[in-house]
Design an enzyme around this catalytic site. Structure first.
Site, short mmCIF file in Angstrom:
data_model
loop_
_atom_site.label_atom_id
_atom_site.label_comp_id
_atom_site.label_asym_id
_atom_site.label_seq_id
_atom_site.Cartn_x
_atom_site.Cartn_y
_atom_site.Cartn_z
N GLU A 163 -4.77 -2.77 6.85
CA GLU A 163 -4.00 -1.53 6.24
C GLU A 163 -3.15 -1.43 5.12
O GLU A 163 -1.90 -2.84 5.93
CB GLU A 163 -3.92 0.09 7.12
CG GLU A 163 -4.73 -0.06 7.62
CD GLU A 163 -4.29 1.59 8.85
OE1 GLU A 163 -5.69 2.00 9.46
OE2 GLU A 163 -3.65 1.73 9.49
N CYS A 176 3.77 -1.45 0.90
CA CYS A 176 3.52 -2.39 2.30
C CYS A 176 2.02 -3.04 2.77
O CYS A 176 1.32 -2.15 2.60
CB CYS A 176 4.03 -1.44 3.13
SG CYS A 176 4.22 -1.50 4.98
N CYS A 419 6.16 3.28 9.88
CA CYS A 419 6.19 2.37 10.31
C CYS A 419 5.49 1.54 11.58
O CYS A 419 6.83 2.77 11.99
CB CYS A 419 7.89 1.77 10.31
SG CYS A 419 8.29 1.47 8.10
#
Length: 437
Positions: A163, A176, A419
Site C-alpha cells: 500500500e 508515504c 501510520c
C-alpha cells in the site's frame, strides 16, 4: 548493512558528559537510568488478535534476509543512466532514446507506448516493454471524505500486496511509500509486521508508486490543483517495511528521486528515510552524501520497555540508536526526526518525556526534533492512543526542556491509511484475486 543481514557496530560508543536541566516543574531524571517507581499505570506490550512470531529461544523473530522469491523484471528505475543507454542499444536502438524514455516516465508519468509519439513506431512497443515493464496493478483505492488522502492497494507481479498513501497538505503533497511487502521487524503494535516479511521491493516498484501518484494528481484525483505542474513534493519511507533492511534498493530509488537530469528531480530534503534502529545501516546512510531527512522510530527512551515494543532493540539499544542518529546529524548537518507513537499507559508517562529530553540534550542542542504521534488503532488491538491531556503534557515537557516537539498531524485513519495501519486484509486479498495482472 549487507543484504544477508546486519553487522554489529564495532566502534565503541562515545558517551558525552553533558546533561540537560529538567523542565521547571519536572522531576529530575538521569539520562542513563530508569526512574524510581511511580503510581502511574504501566501497561506491558502484547499482541491482541494475532500471535507474534518467535525464534527457537522464544524471542520475537527478526527477519533481515527476505525470503527467496522472484523479483520483478528489470525496470528503467532499477538502472543507472549508463545502464539504461546500454539496454536501449542492446534492443537495437540509438542510445539517446533512453533520455526520451526518461522524459516520458519521470516527467509525463506514463509507461504507455501509444503516448510516446516522438519514438519511431517501429520497435517502440519492444523498447517500452524492455525498459518500462508493468510493475504495479491497482487493486483498489480508498479516499477520505474530504478528498485530501488516497490509499492505494497495489498487487505486485508475484501477487504480493503493498500500500501507499497520498496526502495533500497546504503547500505540499506527501506520499508515504512502501519499501517491502510486509515487514520483518515484528513490532507488536504495528499491523504491517503481523504477517512477517514477504519480500523486498525493487527500486522500480518503489519509484512506480511515486509516478502513479503523480499521474493521479495530474488527473485531478486528489482534488483541485493549487498550481500548475503540481506533483508529489515529499516522500516518506513510512509505508510497509523497514527501509534500511532493503538498503541497496531503497538507495537506488532515492538516487532516482533526487536526480535532476535522469530522474524525478525532487529535493533530497523532501525525502524522509525512517528506521526502527538498524545502527550499521544508519551509519552507512550518513556516508551517502545525499541530505535526506532521517527519522528514528524510537517509541520508548528506556531499554526495558523498548525491548518489548521494538524487537530490534535486542540488537542495538536506545543509546546506540541515538548515538547513530547524532552521527547522522554531525555528518550531514541535517536535523534528525525522532518518531514517538504515544500509547495510553504504556510509553506516555511524564517521566519518559523527561528521560527522552535528557537523553537527547545529553548529545547536544539543535540537532533533533521530536514528532509524537497519537497511536492509530489496528484491527483487533487493545492498544489505544494517549488521552489528550497526557499527550499535551508529554509534548509540553519536551518543549520546556528545549527539545523542539510537534504533534504529528495524522491522516487517513478512517481508511486505515495512517501510520502503523498498512496491512493487507482478507477483503484486500479477495479483491486482489479478482484483479487481473
Amino acid at each position: 548493512m549487507n543484504e544477508s543481514g546486519p553487522v554489529r557496530a564495532t566502534t565503541p560508543r562515545q558517551v558525552r558528559p553533558r546533561t540537560a536541566p529538567a523542565a521547571p516543574d519536572a522531576r529530575q531524571v538521569g539520562p542513563r537510568t530508569a526512574p524510581a517507581a511511580s503510581d502511574a499505570r504501566q501497561v506491558r506490550p502484547r499482541t491482541e488478535g494475532w500471535t507474534q512470531k518467535v525464534d527457537a529461544e522464544g524471542k520475537p523473530l527478526l527477519q533481515f534476509a527476505a525470503p527467496k522469491r522472484g523479483m520483478p523484471p528489470a525496470h528503467l528505475a532499477d538502472m543507472t543512466p549508463e545502464q539504461r543507454v546500454a539496454r536501449v542499444i542492446e534492443l537495437g536502438l540509438p542510445g539517446f532514446r533512453a533520455k526520451q524514455l526518461e522524459k516520458h516516465y519521470f516527467h509525463h508519468y506514463t509507461s504507455d507506448s501509444a503516448k510516446m509519439t516522438d519514438l519511431p513506431a517501429s520497435g517502440r512497443d519492444e523498447l517500452v516493454a524492455g525498459l518500462l515493464p508493468h510493475l504495479l496493478t491497482e487493486v483498489r483505492r480508498l479516499q477520505t471524505d474530504r478528498g485530501d488522502t488516497i490509499k492505494f492497494l497495489w498487487k505486485l507481479h508475484d501477487g504480493a500486496l503493498v500500500e501507499s498513501v497520498l496526502m495533500r497538505y497546504p503547500g505540499r503533497i506527501t506520499l508515504c511509500v512502501s519499501s517491502q511487502a510486509g515487514c520483518g521487524m515484528n513490532c507488536p503494535f504495528c499491523a504491517t509486521g503481523q504477517a512477517g516479511l514477504t519480500r523486498n521491493m525493487s527500486a522500480g516498484e518503489i519509484i512506480e508508486q511515486v509516478v502513479r501518484a503523480n499521474a493521479a494528481i495530474r488527473a485531478g484525483e486528489l482534488g483541485p490543483a493549487e498550481h500548475d505542474g503540481e506533483r508529489v513534493t515529499n516522500i516518506v519511507f513510512m509505508g510497509m517495511g523497514e527501509p534500511l533492511a532493503n538498503y541497496n534498493r531503497v538507495m537506488q530509488a532515492v538516487r532516482t528521486m533526487v536526480d535532476k537530469d535522469h530522474g524525478l528531480a525532487m529535493s533530497a530534503r523532501g525525502v524522509t528515510v525512517s528506521t526502527v534502529g538498524l545502527v550499521p545501516a544508519i551509519d552507512k546512510l550518513s556516508a551517502e552524501e545525499i541530505p535526506v531527512t532521517f527519522a528514528l522510530s524510537l517509541h520508548a527512551p528506556d531499554d526495558q520497555l523498548r525491548d518489548e515494543m521494538i524487537p530490534i532493540n535486542s540488537r542495538w539499544k536506545v543509546d546506540e540508536a541515538l548515538d547513530a542518529a547524532r552521527r547522522y546529524f554531525e555528518k550531514t548537518g541535517r536535523r534528525v526526526s525522532i518518531e514517538y507513537a504515544l500509547i495510553k499507559d504504556m510509553n506516555d508517562h511524564a517521566w519518559r518525556a523527561d528521560l527522552l529530553a535528557a537523553k537527547l540534550n545529553e548529545r547536544g542542542r539543535g540537532w533533533v526534533h521530536v514528532n509524537p504521534i497519537p497511536l492509530n488503532p489496528t484491527p483487533g488491538s487493545v492498544w489505544t492512543a494517549s488521552e489528550k491531556d497526557v499527550q499535551n503534557e508529554f509534548v509540553r515537557r519536551l518543549n520546556e526542556a528545549g527539545i523542539p516537539t510537534t504533534l504529528r498531524d495524522t491522516r487517513g485513519k478512517e481508511i486505515d491509511g495512517a501510520c502503523g495501519q498498512l496491512v493487507a486484509t482478507e477483503e484486500d486479498r479477495a479483491a486482489a484475486a479478482m484483479t487481473p495482472a
